[in-house]
Design an enzyme around this catalytic site. Structure first.
Site, PDB file in Angstrom:
ATOM      1  N   SER A 143      46.931 105.107  38.329  1.00 39.34           N
ATOM      2  CA  SER A 143      46.363 106.132  37.449  1.00 39.34           C
ATOM      3  C   SER A 143      47.326 106.302  36.282  1.00 39.34           C
ATOM      4  CB  SER A 143      46.236 107.457  38.212  1.00 39.34           C
ATOM      5  OG  SER A 143      46.004 108.551  37.338  1.00 39.34           O
ATOM      6  N   TYR A 156      49.500 114.315  43.843  1.00 38.33           N
ATOM      7  CA  TYR A 156      48.795 113.165  43.283  1.00 38.33           C
ATOM      8  C   TYR A 156      49.719 112.343  42.384  1.00 38.33           C
ATOM      9  CZ  TYR A 156      45.048 110.498  41.022  1.00 38.33           C
ATOM     10  OH  TYR A 156      44.244 109.491  40.554  1.00 38.33           O
TER      11      TYR A 156
END
Length: 267
Positions: A143, A156
């Site tokens: 990501s 995350y």
């Protein structure tokens, strides 16, 4: 350029979104697809049927809770018996937004387990076999949050930074496996920014309301905060990149993190 006939690809989290798009791209190239994800029997059967229609040599669903190392080990044994894994795409992931003070142990443990530890277990179980055969491709879906941070995403961001670091180490350790003719063994990360998946639908709808329901204006306004292109990516674009990384010609592309983020991380 990329013919995957005779190759077997395990793609975690491949019943929807980016994972499904990657599976479809590899199916069109003729690979055998080991499908995984959260799905009912009917949903899994429908995904496999769709991949066969797109050209997959075979497609079969394998189930495992990616928080559980024992289930991952059982899945890997079943997939390996079905077809030695030549391509591993670690796409399964979860996200919860919360400030540091509100992140409890359950949130932390779940996100780290699925986003980071599960990728370790699959790579640990599959990569030695790739080295023995002289060909292997690991594509980890990271990501932009494996490159830069954002508030309220501590577990995350930690998991994606960890995934990037782990991928670089594995790339170095397997860099000399195989040869130019066999294709070698590579490990790379793709780092998507805003991508058209179900997870962003509520945010887009909420922002579009500011513009009388105009979705395009809502997206541009939402993305203007971080993504300079003000355009989302389509999952199929991530799939095309993952497929390209599997080409034999990509034997010297390893240890990289490729952002697909409209300039987000270039700032």
């Amino acid at each position: 350029m990329t013919d995957l006939k005779g190759k077997c690809a395990l793609i975690t989290g491949s019943v929807q979104g980016i994972g499904l798009a990657v599976a479809e791209a590899m199916a069109e190239a003729g690979a055998r697809i080991a499908v995984h994800g959260l799905a009912t029997q009917d949903e899994a059967a429908a995904v496999c049927a769709g991949l066969l229609q797109k050209g997959a040599e075979a497609a079969e669903f394998f189930d495992a809770d990616m928080r559980d190392p024992d289930q991952i080990e059982t899945m890997l044994a079943a997939v390996t018996a079905w077809g030695p894994v030549d391509i591993l795409v670690n796409n399964a992931g979860i996200q919860r937004t919360a400030a540091l003070e509100d992140v409890n142990r359950e949130i932390w443990d779940s996100i780290i387990a699925v986003n980071l530890s599960a990728a370790y277990h699959t790579m640990h179980g599959i990569m030695p076999g790739m080295a023995e055969r002289g060909f292997g491709r690991v594509v980890n879906i990271a990501s932009v949050h494996g490159i830069v941070a954002s508030k309220n995403k501590l577990p995350y961001v930690a998991s994606k930074f960890g995934l990037v670091g782990m991928s670089k180490v594995a790339a170095l350790e397997y860099a000399d496996a195989g040869s130019k003719s066999s294709g070698g063994v590579t490990v790379n990360c793709i780092a998507p920014g805003w991508t058209e998946t179900a997870i962003i639908t509520p945010q887009v709808a909420e922002r579009a309301e500011k513009f009388g329901g105009d979705r395009d204006k809502g997206i541009a306004d939402l993305l203007s905060e971080k993504q300079p292109s003000k355009r989302t990516s389509d999952p199929s674009e991530i799939g095309a990149l993952a497929l390209w990384l599997c080409a034999r010609q990509a034997h010297n592309i390893t240890g990289t993190v490729i952002p697909v983020d409209g300039g987000w991380t270039a700032q």
